[in-house]
Design an enzyme around this catalytic site. Structure first.
Site, mmCIF file in Angstrom:
data_model
loop_
_atom_site.group_PDB
_atom_site.id
_atom_site.type_symbol
_atom_site.label_atom_id
_atom_site.label_comp_id
_atom_site.label_asym_id
_atom_site.label_seq_id
_atom_site.Cartn_x
_atom_site.Cartn_y
_atom_site.Cartn_z
ATOM 1 C CG ASP A 1 -8.103 -2.884 -4.474
ATOM 2 O OD1 ASP A 1 -8.559 -3.874 -5.063
ATOM 3 O OD2 ASP A 1 -8.561 -1.744 -4.602
ATOM 4 C CB SER B 1 -0.638 -2.232 -0.466
ATOM 5 O OG SER B 1 -1.180 -1.506 -1.543
ATOM 6 N NE ARG B 2 -5.146 -9.018 -1.619
ATOM 7 C CZ ARG B 2 -6.121 -8.809 -0.742
ATOM 8 N NH1 ARG B 2 -6.964 -7.820 -0.945
ATOM 9 N NH2 ARG B 2 -6.246 -9.564 0.324
ATOM 10 C CB VAL B 3 -2.181 -1.067 -5.620
ATOM 11 C CG1 VAL B 3 -1.604 -0.094 -6.640
ATOM 12 C CG2 VAL B 3 -3.677 -1.208 -5.830
#
Length: 585
Positions: A415, A440-442
């Site tokens: 992620d 950071s894909r969150v």
């Protein structure tokens, strides 16, 4: 009766007629068919005999009966915490050996940690096999007339024709709360000379990842204590964030800082060392112990000197231990250091098992090797306890090439990634995080509102600085606003520097970010920033401790507190000027 079967009796002496009739009666009753009994001499079976019926094998040797008794004792001890002497006596008095069918096979070839076995037609993928020398193996390759097995021990004692038995049990690791604070190998056996571990349960190393229904969104921060990561690339509990970079760029240091920062935060940490030097792992354990981090950490070790099968199963074993705590409602952080060596170990096994090589000689299922491991990281729903397993896999690149096979595979599984750059590292920027390539894909979902509000335009300011730095590196004639922008960018880069094992708490990060983005450090010499930013944090905490308390409790940064931080930081810088701490740029 149905059709007949042939049974072969192995013994050191020929049976009497009455004994033959008893054996035939037992087998005919068992298989409901006519039994033709043949005798073969085996001088090693002085105190017993063995019978084989097609794939089934009955072992009535003295060794087999002793093993049955030992197993019965172990089961009795697990079920009772009373005085063990009467318990053992009672078990011995009431114990009756049983004639149990077991499937056996024979070794065809063995070498390099791989054995080819025939005769085990019903063996399952991932099942544990026991070789006659006591060595364990795991079924890894299923073929028409034989199976390929990886060995968890020294294969020098195994020879062609050696007997192999099925256990019916999948490969797994013994787990319990006693694992915390210990150093174990990939099979869960302690290697730290601190005594045995009393296992409560047995978790298979291969488990299905939680389904979508069993998960909940990643929304709670897993703070690393590193300003550059927590501000721009926040990691959430249940996330998978890749740490990637060349050799010797501080990848393990980032992971260790994250472990140290979990002190008093009710997080259990697991560090899986794959293919590293034993001396490096020993030093790492010593560092964790000195900082009190081993109290909540387990180290699973498969060093470079261990076989490829042990290195192959190590991360799966670590993940199973993490799942044990996650299912108890705990938050777990697991570090895989590193998956490049894990892929190399799997490539070696695959080539020895004669699987077809693909790109870079890796087998075709090398993507699945890591996806099934990393997909097990999750934030479970409240109905399942609400535990989480956060993974920080580490991958080593060659000359910064993130487009190689394994790096691209793991980038697509995780992620987000934290990219550590050699040039930044050798220029003194540590952690050497490349802000442009990291992500950071969150994102902000895994960040407290206080840090999110304090971070502001940090990433954009750094991007502008990098762009301007490229265009102005060959120019000496710069206008005043460009010079100020460069100085501001250099100051931000300096502020993001952080020594190893010096994590910053949430309120400390907020103080530094607010002061930096309000250009409080513009008149401070670059070499003095490292010292002054920490002194400024202490100054604000001493003058207005209620700000830090409010940030910790509410996780928010009010405009009033923001203004007070700017005011106090400017006040501190003015006082430090008067005291001659810094001389300006």
């Amino acid at each position: 009766m149905n059709s007949s079967k042939v049974a072969i009796l192995y013994s050191a002496q020929k049976p009497k007629e009455s004994q033959k009739q008893e054996i035939i009666y037992f087998l005919e009753k068992k298989y409901d068919c006519e039994i033709l009994l043949k005798f073969e001499l085996d001088e090693s079976l002085v105190n017993g005999f063995r019978i084989s019926v097609e794939d089934d094998f009955y072992d009535w040797s003295i060794e087999s009966r002793i093993q049955q008794l030992q197993f019965q004792w172990k089961q009795a001890l697990k079920q009772s915490s009373e005085d063990i002497i009467p318990l053992l006596q009672d078990t011995l008095q009431h114990w009756t050996p049983k004639a149990m069918a077991s499937q056996i096979g024979h070794v065809i070839t063995v070498g390099d940690g791989i054995a080819t076995v025939s005769g085990l037609k019903h063996a399952c993928y991932g099942e544990i096999l026991i070789f006659s020398q006591g060595i364990r193996g795991m079924v890894q390759d299923l073929r028409k007339d034989e199976i390929g097995c990886i060995l968890f021990g020294d294969d020098r004692d195994i020879v062609e024709g050696s007997i192999v038995r099925r256990t019916g049990k999948m490969a797994g690791i013994p787990v319990s709360d006693e694992c915390i604070g210990r150093v174990v190998d990939a099979l869960g056996s302690p290697i730290d000379d601190l005594g045995p571990i009393q296992a409560k349960e047995y978790y298979p190393i291969e488990r299905s990842a939680p389904s979508i229904i069993e998960r909940q969104p990643v929304n709670t921060p897993m703070e690393t204590g590193l300003l550059v990561i927590d501000s721009m690339f926040p990691i959430g509990r249940g996330q998978r964030e890749l740490i990637i970079g060349d050799r010797q760029t501080g990848k393990t240091s980032v992971a260790l800082d994250t472990i140290v920062n979990q002190k008093d935060k009710d997080v259990i940490c697991i560090y899986v060392a794959i293919g590293q030097k034993a001396s490096s792992v020993a030093q790492l354990c010593q560092n964790l112990k000195q900082r009190g981090a081993m109290e909540y950490t387990t180290v699973i070790c498969a060093t470079a000197s261990e076989s490829a099968p042990m290195q192959y199963i190590a991360p799966y074993a670590g993940c199973s231990l993490g799942e044990y705590f996650m299912h108890k409602g705990k938050d777990v952080l697991i570090i895989y250091d590193d998956l490049s060596k894990h892929a190399i170990a799997y490539r070696a096994l695959s080539l020895l098992l004669e699987r077809s090589p693909g790109r870079e000689a890796y087998p075709g299922d090398v993507f699945y090797l890591h996806s099934r491991l990393l997909e097990r990281s999750a934030h479970l729903c409240d109905a399942l306890g609400g535990g989480s397993l956060t993974a920080l896999p580490i991958v080593e690149t060659q000359a910064g090439d993130v487009s190689a096979y394994i790096p691209t595979n793991i980038i697509s599984i995780t992620d987000g990634q934290i990219f550590l750059e050699s040039n930044l590292f050798f220029s003194g920027q540590r952690p050497a995080v490349n802000v442009g390539l990291s992500v950071s894909r969150v994102g902000g979902d895994a960040q407290t509102k206080a840090v999110k509000q304090a971070t502001g335009s940090l990433r954009l300011d750094l991007a502008q600085y990098r762009e301007m730095e490229v265009f102005t590196q060959f120019s000496s004639d710069l206008d005043e606003s460009t010079k100020n922008q460069l100085l501001y960018g250099q100051g931000l880069m300096r502020i993001l520097r952080q020594p190893q094992f010096s994590p910053l708490q949430q309120n400390e990060q907020v103080y530094i970010l607010v002061a930096a983005l309000n250009r409080v450090f513009m008149d401070v010499s670059l070499k003095d920033i490292d010292y002054l930013k920490l002194q400024m944090v202490k100054y604000i905490d001493a003058k207005a401790p209620e700000i830090g308390i409010e940030i910790k409790q509410t996780k928010k940064l009010s405009q009033e507190n923001k203004d007070r931080i700017v005011s106090l930081s400017k006040e501190f810088i003015e006082k430090s000027k008067e005291n001659g701490v810094h001389k300006g740029n």
